[in-house]
Design a protein around this motif. Sequence first.
Motif, PDB file in Angstrom:
ATOM      1  N   ASN A  83      14.830  22.824 -29.918  1.00 19.79           N
ATOM      2  CA  ASN A  83      15.391  22.352 -28.653  1.00 19.79           C
ATOM      3  C   ASN A  83      16.005  20.962 -28.745  1.00 19.79           C
ATOM      4  OD1 ASN A  83      13.076  20.946 -28.951  1.00 19.79           O
ATOM      5  ND2 ASN A  83      12.232  21.363 -26.928  1.00 19.79           N
ATOM      6  N   PRO A  99       6.636  25.840 -27.820  1.00 18.34           N
ATOM      7  CA  PRO A  99       5.960  24.586 -27.491  1.00 18.34           C
ATOM      8  C   PRO A  99       4.488  24.611 -27.915  1.00 18.34           C
ATOM      9  CG  PRO A  99       7.185  25.418 -25.593  1.00 18.34           C
ATOM     10  CD  PRO A  99       7.218  26.499 -26.642  1.00 18.34           C
ATOM     11  N   THR A 101       6.877  20.814 -24.322  1.00 19.57           N
ATOM     12  CA  THR A 101       8.248  21.136 -24.735  1.00 19.57           C
ATOM     13  C   THR A 101       8.462  21.025 -26.244  1.00 19.57           C
ATOM     14  OG1 THR A 101       8.987  18.861 -24.328  1.00 19.57           O
ATOM     15  CG2 THR A 101       9.299  20.436 -22.538  1.00 19.57           C
ATOM     16  N   LEU A 102       7.754  20.126 -26.924  1.00 13.61           N
ATOM     17  CA  LEU A 102       7.978  19.999 -28.375  1.00 13.61           C
ATOM     18  C   LEU A 102       7.356  21.177 -29.117  1.00 13.61           C
ATOM     19  CD1 LEU A 102       7.351  16.270 -29.306  1.00 13.61           C
ATOM     20  CD2 LEU A 102       9.428  17.347 -28.430  1.00 13.61           C
ATOM     21  N   ASP A 120      11.577  14.183 -26.663  1.00 11.44           N
ATOM     22  CA  ASP A 120      12.398  15.197 -26.000  1.00 11.44           C
ATOM     23  C   ASP A 120      13.690  14.568 -25.460  1.00 11.44           C
ATOM     24  OD1 ASP A 120      12.249  18.018 -24.598  1.00 11.44           O
ATOM     25  OD2 ASP A 120      12.944  16.591 -23.083  1.00 11.44           O
ATOM     26  N   ASN A 121      14.822  15.244 -25.671  1.00 14.72           N
ATOM     27  CA  ASN A 121      16.118  14.681 -25.265  1.00 14.72           C
ATOM     28  C   ASN A 121      16.157  14.227 -23.811  1.00 14.72           C
ATOM     29  OD1 ASN A 121      17.167  15.105 -27.790  1.00 14.72           O
ATOM     30  ND2 ASN A 121      18.278  16.967 -27.266  1.00 14.72           N
ATOM     31  N   GLY A 164      24.936  13.728 -15.924  1.00 15.33           N
ATOM     32  CA  GLY A 164      23.650  13.701 -16.628  1.00 15.33           C
ATOM     33  C   GLY A 164      22.522  14.086 -15.678  1.00 15.33           C
ATOM     34  N   PRO A 222      24.030  11.889 -32.298  1.00 19.24           N
ATOM     35  CA  PRO A 222      22.620  12.030 -32.680  1.00 19.24           C
ATOM     36  C   PRO A 222      22.276  13.419 -33.207  1.00 19.24           C
ATOM     37  CG  PRO A 222      22.846  12.033 -30.278  1.00 19.24           C
ATOM     38  CD  PRO A 222      24.200  11.699 -30.855  1.00 19.24           C
ATOM     39  N   GLY A 249      19.062   5.984 -20.955  1.00 16.47           N
ATOM     40  CA  GLY A 249      20.414   6.277 -20.480  1.00 16.47           C
ATOM     41  C   GLY A 249      21.279   6.935 -21.536  1.00 16.47           C
ATOM     42  N   ARG A 250      20.668   7.304 -22.669  1.00 13.79           N
ATOM     43  CA  ARG A 250      21.442   8.041 -23.681  1.00 13.79           C
ATOM     44  C   ARG A 250      20.511   8.987 -24.456  1.00 13.79           C
ATOM     45  NH1 ARG A 250      25.081   5.879 -26.837  1.00 13.79           N
ATOM     46  NH2 ARG A 250      24.861   3.643 -26.533  1.00 13.79           N
ATOM     47  N   VAL A 251      21.104  10.048 -24.979  1.00 21.25           N
ATOM     48  CA  VAL A 251      20.375  10.933 -25.885  1.00 21.25           C
ATOM     49  C   VAL A 251      20.555  10.414 -27.300  1.00 21.25           C
ATOM     50  CG1 VAL A 251      20.376  13.262 -26.909  1.00 21.25           C
ATOM     51  CG2 VAL A 251      20.501  12.981 -24.418  1.00 21.25           C
ATOM     52  N   PHE A 252      19.472  10.312 -28.042  1.00 21.50           N
ATOM     53  CA  PHE A 252      19.570   9.976 -29.462  1.00 21.50           C
ATOM     54  C   PHE A 252      18.525  10.787 -30.213  1.00 21.50           C
ATOM     55  CE2 PHE A 252      15.790   7.257 -29.884  1.00 21.50           C
ATOM     56  CZ  PHE A 252      15.527   6.919 -28.570  1.00 21.50           C
ATOM     57  N   ALA A 253      18.600  10.793 -31.535  1.00 19.30           N
ATOM     58  CA  ALA A 253      17.590  11.486 -32.333  1.00 19.30           C
ATOM     59  C   ALA A 253      16.567  10.450 -32.752  1.00 19.30           C
ATOM     60  CB  ALA A 253      18.231  12.148 -33.544  1.00 19.30           C
ATOM     61  N   TYR A 266      27.942  22.152 -25.665  1.00 25.22           N
ATOM     62  CA  TYR A 266      28.496  23.028 -24.653  1.00 25.22           C
ATOM     63  C   TYR A 266      29.771  23.670 -25.178  1.00 25.22           C
ATOM     64  CZ  TYR A 266      30.304  24.935 -20.391  1.00 25.22           C
ATOM     65  OH  TYR A 266      30.791  25.809 -19.448  1.00 25.22           O
ATOM     66  N   ASP A 270      29.860  11.817 -21.940  1.00 21.06           N
ATOM     67  CA  ASP A 270      28.805  11.102 -21.225  1.00 21.06           C
ATOM     68  C   ASP A 270      27.643  10.898 -22.202  1.00 21.06           C
ATOM     69  OD1 ASP A 270      27.887  10.605 -18.151  1.00 21.06           O
ATOM     70  OD2 ASP A 270      26.176  11.286 -19.337  1.00 21.06           O
ATOM     71  N   PRO A 271      26.956   9.747 -22.109  1.00 19.58           N
ATOM     72  CA  PRO A 271      25.841   9.512 -23.045  1.00 19.58           C
ATOM     73  C   PRO A 271      24.674  10.491 -22.885  1.00 19.58           C
ATOM     74  CG  PRO A 271      26.063   7.706 -21.449  1.00 19.58           C
ATOM     75  CD  PRO A 271      27.252   8.583 -21.273  1.00 19.58           C
ATOM     76  N   SER A 272      24.710  11.315 -21.829  1.00 18.41           N
ATOM     77  CA  SER A 272      23.673  12.343 -21.699  1.00 18.41           C
ATOM     78  C   SER A 272      23.951  13.536 -22.603  1.00 18.41           C
ATOM     79  CB  SER A 272      23.565  12.817 -20.249  1.00 18.41           C
ATOM     80  OG  SER A 272      24.741  13.503 -19.849  1.00 18.41           O
ATOM     81  N   LEU A 273      25.147  13.613 -23.158  1.00 20.36           N
ATOM     82  CA  LEU A 273      25.507  14.722 -24.065  1.00 20.36           C
ATOM     83  C   LEU A 273      26.501  14.185 -25.081  1.00 20.36           C
ATOM     84  CD1 LEU A 273      25.022  17.776 -24.482  1.00 20.36           C
ATOM     85  CD2 LEU A 273      27.090  18.185 -23.164  1.00 20.36           C
ATOM     86  N   PRO A 274      25.996  13.361 -26.002  1.00 18.99           N
ATOM     87  CA  PRO A 274      26.899  12.580 -26.868  1.00 18.99           C
ATOM     88  C   PRO A 274      27.397  13.357 -28.084  1.00 18.99           C
ATOM     89  CG  PRO A 274      24.621  11.882 -27.185  1.00 18.99           C
ATOM     90  CD  PRO A 274      24.597  13.010 -26.202  1.00 18.99           C
ATOM     91  N   TYR A 322      16.719  10.359 -22.700  1.00 15.42           N
ATOM     92  CA  TYR A 322      17.826  10.005 -21.809  1.00 15.42           C
ATOM     93  C   TYR A 322      17.303   9.258 -20.584  1.00 15.42           C
ATOM     94  CZ  TYR A 322      21.573  10.580 -18.401  1.00 15.42           C
ATOM     95  OH  TYR A 322      22.520  10.346 -17.444  1.00 15.42           O
ATOM     96  N   GLN A 324      26.655  21.340 -19.918  1.00 10.27           N
ATOM     97  CA  GLN A 324      25.263  21.551 -20.331  1.00 10.27           C
ATOM     98  C   GLN A 324      24.364  21.674 -19.115  1.00 10.27           C
ATOM     99  OE1 GLN A 324      25.055  21.916 -23.493  1.00 10.27           O
ATOM    100  NE2 GLN A 324      22.871  22.198 -23.792  1.00 10.27           N
ATOM    101  N   ARG A 380      20.628  21.623 -18.345  1.00 12.82           N
ATOM    102  CA  ARG A 380      19.344  21.331 -18.981  1.00 12.82           C
ATOM    103  C   ARG A 380      18.179  21.974 -18.229  1.00 12.82           C
ATOM    104  NH1 ARG A 380      21.185  16.049 -20.773  1.00 12.82           N
ATOM    105  NH2 ARG A 380      21.349  16.169 -23.031  1.00 12.82           N
TER     106      ARG A 380
END
Lengths: 389, 389
Positions: free
Chosen positions: B189, B102, A100-101, A34-35, A248, B209, A43-47, B194, B220-224, A39, A183, A185
């Motif tokens: 999800n 979910p 959440t998934l 989950d994003n 964030g 990502p 400290g970052r969102v990635f896939a 934004y 910000d890396p929270s919304l890259p 994070y 955003q 969340r």
Amino acid sequence: MQLNLLPHNEAALRIEKVRSAMAAQNLEAVLIADNANLYYLTGRVFAGYIYIPAIGETRCFVRRPVKTEGENVIPIRKPEQISESIGSVAPSTIGLETDTLPYSLVLRLSAVFTGVEIGNASAVMRQARAVKTTEEIKKIETSGIKQTHVYSLIPSLFHEGMTDIELQIEIEKASRLEGCLGQFRIAGNSMELYMANLLSGDNADNPTPYDFAMGGEGLDPSLPVGCNGSIIRHGETVMADINGNFTGYMTDMTRTFRVGQISPLAEKAHRCSIEICRRLESEGKSGVKASDLYSIAENMAREAGLHEYFMGHCQKAGFIGHGVGIEINELPVIAPRSRDILAENNVIALEPKFVIPKTGAVGIENTYVVTADGLRKLTFAPENLENLI
Amino acid sequence: MQLNLLPHNEAALRIEKVRSAMAAQNLEAVLIADNANLYYLTGRVFAGYIYIPAIGETRCFVRRPVKTEGENVIPIRKPEQISESIGSVAPSTIGLETDTLPYSLVLRLSAVFTGVEIGNASAVMRQARAVKTTEEIKKIETSGIKQTHVYSLIPSLFHEGMTDIELQIEIEKASRLEGCLGQFRIAGNSMELYMANLLSGDNADNPTPYDFAMGGEGLDPSLPVGCNGSIIRHGETVMADINGNFTGYMTDMTRTFRVGQISPLAEKAHRCSIEICRRLESEGKSGVKASDLYSIAENMAREAGLHEYFMGHCQKAGFIGHGVGIEINELPVIAPRSRDILAENNVIALEPKFVIPKTGAVGIENTYVVTADGLRKLTFAPENLENLI
């Protein structure tokens, strides 16, 4: 690109918190996708996915962005490749984010671990994230300062004859220029809100399908919450509950404005909201039951003869507060049947609000850090009813 | 409050489309809970469920808002109450939205129907919603007209020395004042954005990502994704891909602007994007394979010597188009391995784009209705590179 942006100690601290929560649920490992949780952990969102065993090294499986690097970072194209890496050390129980998934993704991920029992990593992560670290609190404090500045601009953005949405759009712009990331969340996919809930006059009494504290008809039935295009009139209130995500991590703050004179009942209810906050600020110590805070607030509203309007009028919300951080709906929940107990460094928003027919919504909301001595406030805009005219 | 806002015939038509898709999957019933699908079936978002049996009457179970009324509307507090109403006529197979709900909610809902086999209602609803009704196309057309107007304002919102995010904030405001609802609905999800993806200069080559066509580092890396705060400079392009949700249904449009002279390579790639669109507009008839449209586009980019930049440079997107409607990621998908075949009244966005190092992203995106003769365009802003200065 380096995957993990957190200082080494901070990353280790967060993993430790996750492992403690895993132990409480007898999980040998969790796989995080989950994003919001990714994070939290990097400290970052990635896939991709983070695999955290109770014992042994954490591994990060990254699908996107390309060329992501770092310790124990393994590029993958699809989740099935995770099993090649885990291989012979596969656990017998693994937690996935089942709250959440999507169902189909959980099935796909659980198939990566043949014969493994599936547990609830959503509960693990909610628990771990409920108590904030010093680094997290710093980010929340920064959001609070920026959000407070945006709120100070609101009276200057109003002019007579404006509609609710016109005022909201001005606030959106001011907030974005201050650095709001936009955003908003929310865990789960059933709650939706664009940037703010600004309620003027009787629109505050229009019920919404969403589980927010306040409602509003919305501009369109495809997004039935908040502003409905009404002109803001004399004798009404404007309640502003604007996105506080600047880092964030968000703060959650509500302030109420009045246009000219408003009814004595609405004035009284607003004062009651402030008094409830003051009382809960001293009662809200670590070790206190969240449900007790709710009872105190509800009793104060009842004793003031305002129960009919408390937390809504036509439709009522079932809580007066909630944890806040990366998402707006974290633990603890301040509700009658909540089993949560306040812990030091929980961050919570309290929003004892009232809806007064013909006048509108009144009350305030602040974000606080829980300490052993009570609540420490992070949102500083003036709390009394401010005049728009 | 009346639950169903759709004209009676329209509601019946949509239910029929869902039933056809159910029959193709041998489902005796579906239970719908996802906001986008509830909106499709009733014209409004509510908290609750719609039960659609293959034979017999549809029932709506409403948790919130309170006091919702209408034919076959049953108020509930929790999903377990659904079984009381279905009772003895329970189906043997039921579809739930397993691709978006979910895992824990799917388990809870499936327990409402004891001994029932669970199928995939997400697939059913995707199929039903892929072919738009006349009413839906009207809403999409309205969004296209409003979005086109917003795009016409973009050059007037720019001034020299602006950062990408400052320009985006001006566009956000103009768009909101035109009636943009803000919310950007994406199925699932894992994708977040934004309001807009505005990319200037080399930020377009920063991988994201998310599975969008274009990237950007983000603030910000929270919304890259998207803007990273760069100043917009001479010799660069600005690609604007702004939220087109004005009616609950969205159009998707991208236009590219240039600041002063830009490289001949970028100019050429932009022309190639327009040429690809022209070609696909005539080739994109009902009955055509989506994968064939992708091949045509990719071949045109290759023949122009632009393959290296097509759909990204450091990181490439795997598609050139997608269905659009209530959500931004609907069927059909215009990708190499897509099995989708274009059908009359599909609504698709085509976005053959290029990322040119040192200059930025170029290309256009339009939204179209599929007809027997080709694609009918719904997004009308001028397509050539417009000058910001």
